[in-house]
Design a protein around this motif. Structure first.
Motif, PDB file in Angstrom:
ATOM      1  N   UNK A 220       0.825  -1.207   0.000  1.00 10.06           N
ATOM      2  CA  UNK A 220       0.000   0.000   0.000  1.00 10.06           C
ATOM      3  C   UNK A 220       0.862   1.260   0.000  1.00 10.06           C
ATOM      4  N   UNK A 221       1.976   1.233   0.714  1.00  8.87           N
ATOM      5  CA  UNK A 221       2.873   2.395   0.751  1.00  8.87           C
ATOM      6  C   UNK A 221       3.504   2.621  -0.621  1.00  8.87           C
ATOM      7  N   UNK A 222       4.007   1.548  -1.220  1.00  8.13           N
ATOM      8  CA  UNK A 222       4.611   1.667  -2.555  1.00  8.13           C
ATOM      9  C   UNK A 222       3.569   2.093  -3.575  1.00  8.13           C
ATOM     10  N   UNK A 223       2.383   1.496  -3.522  1.00 10.71           N
ATOM     11  CA  UNK A 223       1.324   1.858  -4.462  1.00 10.71           C
ATOM     12  C   UNK A 223       0.899   3.299  -4.333  1.00 10.71           C
ATOM     13  N   UNK A 224       0.814   3.798  -3.104  1.00 13.16           N
ATOM     14  CA  UNK A 224       0.450   5.201  -2.883  1.00 13.16           C
ATOM     15  C   UNK A 224       1.442   6.139  -3.576  1.00 13.16           C
ATOM     16  N   UNK A 225       2.706   5.798  -3.506  1.00 16.36           N
ATOM     17  CA  UNK A 225       3.740   6.667  -4.063  1.00 16.36           C
ATOM     18  C   UNK A 225       3.816   6.572  -5.584  1.00 16.36           C
ATOM     19  N   UNK A 226       3.516   5.403  -6.149  1.00 17.75           N
ATOM     20  CA  UNK A 226       3.766   5.192  -7.569  1.00 17.75           C
ATOM     21  C   UNK A 226       2.513   5.275  -8.430  1.00 17.75           C
ATOM     22  N   UNK A 227       1.326   5.178  -7.843  1.00 18.01           N
ATOM     23  CA  UNK A 227       0.105   5.107  -8.644  1.00 18.01           C
ATOM     24  C   UNK A 227      -0.938   6.063  -8.089  1.00 18.01           C
ATOM     25  N   UNK A 277      -2.871  -4.228 -11.777  1.00 21.17           N
ATOM     26  CA  UNK A 277      -1.807  -5.071 -12.312  1.00 21.17           C
ATOM     27  C   UNK A 277      -0.461  -4.355 -12.271  1.00 21.17           C
ATOM     28  N   UNK A 278      -0.498  -3.039 -12.522  1.00 19.32           N
ATOM     29  CA  UNK A 278       0.731  -2.266 -12.541  1.00 19.32           C
ATOM     30  C   UNK A 278       0.614  -1.088 -11.599  1.00 19.32           C
ATOM     31  N   UNK A 279       1.769  -0.587 -11.167  1.00 19.41           N
ATOM     32  CA  UNK A 279       1.814   0.578 -10.290  1.00 19.41           C
ATOM     33  C   UNK A 279       2.812   1.593 -10.826  1.00 19.41           C
ATOM     34  N   UNK A 280       2.760   1.839 -12.127  1.00 18.58           N
ATOM     35  CA  UNK A 280       3.701   2.778 -12.738  1.00 18.58           C
ATOM     36  C   UNK A 280       2.939   3.836 -13.502  1.00 18.58           C
ATOM     37  N   UNK A 281       3.578   4.954 -13.744  1.00 23.27           N
ATOM     38  CA  UNK A 281       2.923   6.053 -14.454  1.00 23.27           C
ATOM     39  C   UNK A 281       2.536   5.645 -15.857  1.00 23.27           C
ATOM     40  N   UNK A 282       3.384   4.879 -16.551  1.00 27.96           N
ATOM     41  CA  UNK A 282       3.091   4.472 -17.912  1.00 27.96           C
ATOM     42  C   UNK A 282       1.881   3.574 -17.963  1.00 27.96           C
TER      43      UNK A 282
END
Length: 307
Positions: A220-227, A277-282
């Motif tokens: 959840x922490x990583x997802x908050x920052x990246x997505x 599925x992904x947590x990136x800007x692209x």
């Protein structure tokens, strides 16, 4: 660094790594504490079952929101059935027995329902959450009722709508109902209060428990920052497992994943299904609008992440 970058862009794979690591840390704690070897086997077996279910259901989840609505209604029905017909202890009905093991359906099903609700908000999903709130009041289960309140409050703050407000009102009433009835169940060794007892045993055991619990909220922490566009989903995921950890710290409730018991392990694996599925800007640039299942191809099957 490439491996770390790849993992943080794939919430499912990252969740698998965090879950596996937390279970292994929990087994290390139980080994140090002298728990029966059967306990270690149960947790490792639950990990295998949970990840297998994740792999099998991940493809089915792509079929669309209709599948999700039906699954939510079935899970709510299972929680109500547990409250009405489940095994009781001191008037509390939270468990069912399967193969001689006590399972807590709310720890398996409720996290999945709440994370799915953060993505799909409609009448069937709201009915499912309200039914789950009724089940938590009937059991009663103060910890899981608090999980409902904490998660739905976070969603109401982020993206309020009539579905969230209705579900939040039902969960608040459910939590209030659980406060009326005393919960006098004693602490069970290797299950409850181990966040404290593990440090009394040995510093390494305590750090294993603490580290395993911290890993549960990493996705959840990583997802908050990246997505940024999927933050409500990651907030729901983090709120669910933070609530489970908080309940274990404040009362005689199961310590999720690192303590003995397979329910939370399977529940954590299943709750990964609702993550993007992904947590990136692209990836987010081409993601469907909220309310639709992610159809984007994954970069490699989940079986690779499991391996």
């Amino acid at each position: 660094m490439h491996i770390v970058n790849a993992a943080t862009r794939r919430p499912h794979a990252l969740g698998i790594v965090c879950l596996t690591s937390a279970v292994l840390l929990g087994t290390a704690y139980m080994a140090i504490a002298g728990a029966p070897m059967r306990y270690l086997g149960v947790n490792l077996g639950a990990l295998i079952i949970g990840l297998t279910l994740l792999l099998l259901l991940e493809r089915a989840a792509r079929s669309g929101q209709g599948w999700t609505d039906g699954a939510n209604l079935m899970m709510a029905g299972a929680l109500l059935a547990t409250a009405l017909f489940g095994s009781q202890a001191d008037g509390i009905a939270r468990w069912v027995y399967w193969g001689g093991l006590a399972m807590q359906p709310s720890l398996i099903l409720l996290p999945t329902m709440l994370v799915a609700f953060s993505r799909f908000r409609n009448v069937p999903a709201t009915v499912s959450i309200v039914a789950a709130a009724v089940a938590m009041a009937l059991q009663p289960d103060r910890a899981m009722a608090a999980m409902l309140v904490i998660c739905l409050t976070a969603l109401a703050v982020m993206r309020p709508d009539r579905h969230v407000c209705t579900a939040l009102a039902a969960s608040a009433a459910s939590f209030a109902a659980t406060l009326i009835r005393a919960d006098r169940l004693p602490a069970i060794p290797y299950v409850d209060q181990i966040l404290y007892s593990s440090f009394d045993l040995h510093a390494v055991a305590g750090l294993a428990v603490l580290g395993g619990l911290m890993l549960l909220v990493v996705p959840s922490v990583i997802g908050w920052r990246r997505a940024a566009e999927s933050r409500a989903i990651y907030v729901a995921f983090g709120a669910v497992w933070f609530a489970a950890i908080l309940a274990a710290a404040l009362g005689n409730y199961p310590t999720p994943v690192v303590g003995y018991g397979g329910s939370a392990i399977i529940g954590y694996a299943l709750s990964l299904l609702a993550l993007p599925k992904f947590s990136s800007a692209n990836a987010l640039a081409t993601a469907p609008k909220c309310g639709a299942i992610d159809e984007m191809p994954t970069d490699g099957p989940l079986s690779v992440a499991l391996a």
